[in-house]
Motif scaffolding. Sequence first.
Motif: not given
Length: 363
Positions: A112-136
């Motif tokens: 849920a976190l990976r999908l939501l963060g990446c869908a909102l395109l906030l996966n690299e905001a501030w200290q966050v770095s959400i890897t979208f599974f294998s899709n580096v």
Amino acid sequence: MNRSFSLYLDIVRFGAACLVYLWHSNMRLLVSDVLPASSYGHSSVIVFFVLSGFVIAYVTDTKERHWSDYAASRLSRVFSVVIPTLLLTPLLDAVGRQLHPSLYDFPFDRFALRLLGCALLLNEAWQVSITFFSNVPYWSIAFEFWYYVLFGLVMFLRGRARMLAVAAVLALLGPKLLLLLPVWWSGVWLYRCDWLRQRSAAFGWSLTVLGTAGIVLTHAVDVYGQWAAFTEHLLGSARFQQLTFARFFLGDYLLCGLVFMQFAGMRRIADQLAPLLLPLERPVRWVAGYTFTLYLLHQPLFLFWAAVLRGDPAGRGFWWTVTGLTALSVLLIGHLTEQRRMPLRRALQGLLGRHGSAPARAG
């Protein structure tokens, strides 16, 4: 933008996507040998950023002069491929992991976190770095999208509203995206720089040669590695790692300057190269139309096909087979998504056009 230079940028766009593919597919589980030109992956993303800033400056100057046209074009461009990517990446990974788990040294939790963060395109905001599974490679679309947003706010708002909106977006995003913003904005400045456009052809050739040689030399002597080590020493390991994909910013600035020079020179001399470039126009325009799909889906696709085939990495036959199947998959997916974004754009233009009538462009 003249036809020859536009064609050259399409060649660069597709070539950079192929270099990113080489970088990520340069895995010993796919091929025993180190692939040639496989060290240009991250720098190719920097090329994309400069190119993107240039193209966005061009389209807002010539075509997308109203905020609704700009927003519809950017949203359809991004989400025509992002939405299929959000759906396909976890699906391909789930199947591939069952077939060949050792290929997948990537996270596969917190769905849920990976999908939501990446869908909102906030996966690299501030200290966050959400890897979208294998899709580096997905990290860069978050940077790109928010650069579109910031540019749109600067272009189409005025006065206090512009300042507050830009400040709010910068506060939302944090330092990583801000560090690479000058790289993207250099493309905007290049488009608008009349002085460079008016230089002689000899000056253009000089910039082209120096920029190209500098790019090759930068990689040959591993400037990225040396400057990254200096940055880590300066900031400390913890802060350096927190910057994730922006931690190479010193090398990125150097490369940005070299790419800027190369593009500035080529824009001046592209007409002289028209006899070489224009015969390639049809195939180049065709493959360039699949660049975004290739970039955003290549890693989950090649891992999936490698897991299905479970081939022998000795020699390069396995890598070539996986690459061929990945290319065919990109063509199929791109035909159904990226190549059909115009209806989405028209629908968004109609929807946005009915809601207010903001000024065409801010001065």
